[in-house]
Enzyme design. Structure first.
Site, PDB file in Angstrom:
ATOM      1  N   ARG A   1       0.817  -1.214   0.000  1.00  0.00           N
ATOM      2  CA  ARG A   1       0.000   0.000   0.000  1.00  0.00           C
ATOM      3  C   ARG A   1       0.855   1.270   0.000  1.00  0.00           C
ATOM      4  O   ARG A   1       0.646   2.163  -0.824  1.00  0.00           O
ATOM      5  CB  ARG A   1      -0.930   0.011   1.224  1.00  0.00           C
ATOM      6  CG  ARG A   1      -1.873  -1.173   1.294  1.00  0.00           C
ATOM      7  CD  ARG A   1      -2.941  -0.968   2.347  1.00  0.00           C
ATOM      8  NE  ARG A   1      -3.598  -2.223   2.700  1.00  0.00           N
ATOM      9  CZ  ARG A   1      -4.837  -2.321   3.189  1.00  0.00           C
ATOM     10  NH1 ARG A   1      -5.550  -1.222   3.382  1.00  0.00           N
ATOM     11  NH2 ARG A   1      -5.353  -3.492   3.494  1.00  0.00           N
TER      12      ARG A   1
ATOM     13  N   GLU B   1     -11.143  -7.713  -6.337  1.00  0.00           N
ATOM     14  CA  GLU B   1     -10.586  -8.789  -7.164  1.00  0.00           C
ATOM     15  C   GLU B   1     -11.407  -9.084  -8.419  1.00  0.00           C
ATOM     16  O   GLU B   1     -10.846  -9.316  -9.498  1.00  0.00           O
ATOM     17  CB  GLU B   1     -10.432 -10.068  -6.329  1.00  0.00           C
ATOM     18  CG  GLU B   1      -9.302 -10.024  -5.324  1.00  0.00           C
ATOM     19  CD  GLU B   1      -9.640  -9.209  -4.088  1.00  0.00           C
ATOM     20  OE1 GLU B   1      -8.706  -8.762  -3.380  1.00  0.00           O
ATOM     21  OE2 GLU B   1     -10.850  -9.011  -3.829  1.00  0.00           O
TER      22      GLU B   1
ATOM     23  N   THR C   1      -0.094  -6.057  -6.199  1.00  0.00           N
ATOM     24  CA  THR C   1      -1.330  -6.671  -5.720  1.00  0.00           C
ATOM     25  C   THR C   1      -2.270  -5.669  -5.060  1.00  0.00           C
ATOM     26  O   THR C   1      -3.358  -6.028  -4.638  1.00  0.00           O
ATOM     27  CB  THR C   1      -1.013  -7.828  -4.755  1.00  0.00           C
ATOM     28  OG1 THR C   1      -2.171  -8.654  -4.581  1.00  0.00           O
ATOM     29  CG2 THR C   1      -0.527  -7.306  -3.417  1.00  0.00           C
TER      30      THR C   1
END
Length: 672
Positions: free
Chosen positions: A307, A572, A661
């Site tokens: 992050r 996702e 991710t």
């Protein structure tokens, strides 16, 4: 004075003068230009020099010889590299005439020896295009926000937005036949000439220059709706949680996790991509003046890497602002104590103020996903700063995990011990929580590094085969393909929403030259992920679903248990929809994403600003809001929706960037 030859009685001579004619000299031991005579003549000349002159000459000769050796070494290396490249190309052409990889990489990679190609000889990296002089370095890779010269519309004037299809791009690049080779695919060159080893002409513009010369693609109505949703969420964060980690929209307050402004940092590159310049500048001022990492606080290595470090690196690349690189280096350096373990497998928690690290209080284990999903960020930090300790630390983790026993056809357990460096809790395999992004980062590191690190590719290909063999099943009654879990030989029809990253990852691999079977599987799985929304009363997916393996009257494919019916605004599924639309152009993926956005607006939007996660996706009348907006809703979910609805393939071009991710795009390297 010499006497005259005509004198009658010459005077007495004090010396004898002997004159030899050329004819007399030949064959009589005089000068005859022979090597022996020249050697004697040179020796005489040498002896005639003073001692100082001879010393100078003796010093200059070895000095010139040394300079020559150094010059040869520096000039010879590029020629040697070019010769090796040409030889590699010749071998490839000899084995598979006219073939080449579909997509080259786009940024300079660190100097590193190529790994052995092993079972993937056809995946040797291509010779990259030559970048024009003066266009090196990340700052020149700025991605312009959409419609730079047009003020972004709000939800009230979306009727004027225009939607541009991508058919023209597909017509320019029609689908070409592929040849499979041991799980990888290489596309044949359509040119009648074989691939050339020559670098491109210097006067041709680079891909970045060409991109900057293109007319910006106008945003469409759906993108405007995403911008409006983002502004609504940002308005709540700015009003009630500015500079704090997460917004609590119902109570109009905030919650802290690390105390580092997670939502703001996570959303920086989203602000840039959406073209929200004023909001971006305000956020930048906070980063410059208030973001301080010298705090006595424990942070999670994985979460702060994906992050904070990922967000700062991405924003640096998009904006070219060195402030974000400086902050990235600061936090990256403060996270390094996590790797000071007996096994070099990092601890899960780091105190970034004290410079200490430790595992959780209840165990000495770290999760496999956490220690293997920080590589993209630390490798890129090394490339930008020239400090290789970041890359060495994470690649040591990758090397160890690569060689560990305890895998099941490429599938890995969920935990690894930081003392022994061995897997623990053996026999349990999932693509959900604690293991998911391990598989994602195998492929993405291979892409990031210019498709050269073939151990990563081998592990990825083996793992996907393991998924097919052990975890893949079909539900009833609609025969949806899903990925379950395996525990000590027992199959469970349980699938986390987190697993919905997999269709996008499979599609990304297929786009980068892997087998077309991966795209077929991606198409089947994204249908399943969409049904996890469509078969639920609110149109929102729960955190976990269970699939029916046997047809039962009155039952759907998807079953939801009370403990699993919450929704955290996760990204996702829309992430995979973005990849599927970008690679196929099928509009149904945009339509599915549009349905999901409408459900978010209907059941999770808070009127005073922000969106909230909910406890019950099965109760439209009372979804039970949880009063929390996760940072990834702005950092990932809305970003992927905006990109999904865009028909501009150069808006984060997937041949130039790879997403971490947490949806932060990082540039792909080019072999130096």
């Amino acid at each position: 004075m010499y006497p005259s030859a005509a004198a009658a009685s010459p005077p007495r001579r004090d010396f004898i003068s002997v004159t030899l004619s050329p004819e007399e000299g030949r064959g009589s031991g005089g000068y005859n230009n022979s090597k022996a005579w020249r050697r004697r003549s040179c020796w005489r000349k040498w002896k005639q020099l003073s001692r100082l002159q001879r010393s100078i000459i003796l010093f200059l000769c070895p000095a010139l010889a040394l300079c020559g050796v150094i010059s040869y070494s520096s000039l010879g290396e590029p020629w040697k590299s070019l010769a090796n490249k040409s030889l590699s190309d010749q071998r490839t052409e000899a084995a598979i005439p006219g073939l080449k990889l579909a997509n080259p990489a786009v940024l300079p990679a660190p100097q590193k020896a190529d790994g052995h190609l092993g079972d993937y000889p056809e995946l040797a990296p291509q010779k990259p295009p030559k970048l024009p002089h003066g266009r090196r370095g990340p700052p020149s890779l700025q991605l312009k926000p959409p419609r730079r010269n047009v003020r972004l519309k709000t939800q009230y004037d979306t009727s004027k937005a225009v939607e541009e299809p991508v058919q023209a791009e597909r017509e320019e690049n029609p689908e070409r036949p592929v040849i499979s080779w041991r799980g990888a695919v290489i596309e044949p060159d359509q040119s009648p000439e074989p691939p050339s080893g020559k670098v491109k002409e210097a006067e041709k513009p680079s891909s970045v220059e060409a991109e900057e010369q293109k007319e910006p693609v106008p945003i469409n109505e759906r993108q405007v709706a995403v911008i409006e949703a983002f502004r609504h969420a940002w308005r709540g964060y700015r009003a009630f949680a500015w500079g704090h980690d997460e917004l609590k929209p119902l109570s109009k307050s905030y919650s802290e996790w690390f105390g580092l402004g997670l939502t703001l940092i996570d959303a920086l590159d989203t602000l840039w991509i959406l073209g929200l310049k004023e909001e971006f500048e305000e956020a930048r001022k906070w980063v410059a003046s208030d973001l301080v990492f010298d705090k006595n606080v424990d942070v999670n290595l994985f979460e702060s890497t994906i992050r904070i470090l990922g967000g700062l690196l991405s924003t640096y690349h998009l904006s070219g602002d060195s402030l974000f690189l400086e902050k990235a280096k600061d936090i990256g350096t403060r996270l390094m104590p996590a790797f000071k373990t007996p096994s070099k497998i990092p601890y899960s928690d780091v105190n970034i103020g004290r410079g200490t690290a430790h595992p959780p209080r209840w165990t000495s284990d770290s999760t496999v996903a956490e220690v293997t999903s920080i590589q993209l960020e630390f490798r890129e930090l090394s490339r930008l700063t020239g400090d290789d300790r970041f890359q060495r630390a994470v690649e040591e983790v990758t090397r160890q995990v690569h060689s560990l026993s305890g895998k099941n056809d490429g599938l890995v357990p969920m935990f690894i011990n930081t003392n022994s460096g061995q897997f623990t809790h053996l026999g349990v395999y999932t693509l959900g929580a604690r293991a998911d992004s391990y598989y994602e980062y195998l492929l993405k590191q291979w892409i990031q590094g210019g498709k050269k690190e073939n151990e990563l590719l081998e592990d990825y290909m083996r793992a996907i085969e393991g998924v097919k063999k052990h975890l893949l099943q079909r539900s009833q009654p609609k025969k949806l393909t899903f990925v379950g879990e395996l525990a000590h030989g027992h199959f469970s029809a349980k699938m986390d929403h987190l697993v919905c990253f997999l269709p996008g990852t499979l599609a990304l691999g297929a786009h980068n030259g892997l087998t077309a079977d991966h795209m077929k599987l991606a198409e089947a799985l994204i249908e399943t992920c969409y049904q996890m929304y469509a078969q639920v009363e609110t149109g929102l997916s729960p955190e976990i679903v269970h699939f029916n393996l046997h047809a039962q009257k009155g039952h759907k494919d998807v079953e939801i248990k009370p403990a699993d019916r919450h929704n955290l605004l996760r990204p996702e599924t829309v992430e995979s929809l973005f990849y599927m639309y970008r690679f196929t152009g099928d509009k149904k993926y945009q339509d599915w994403g549009w349905e999901i956005l409408q459900s978010f607006n209907k059941y999770t939007r808070v009127p005073t600003g922000g969106y909230t996660s909910i406890n019950n996706v099965q109760n439209p009348s009372n979804p039970e809001p949880r009063d929390k907006m996760e940072s990834f809703f702005l950092g990932e979910t809305l970003k992927y929706l905006f990109l999904l609805f865009s028909d501009d393939i150069d808006l984060i071009n997937l041949d130039k960037f790879v997403f971490n991710t947490e949806a932060h795009p990082l540039p792909i390297w080019v072999p130096a």
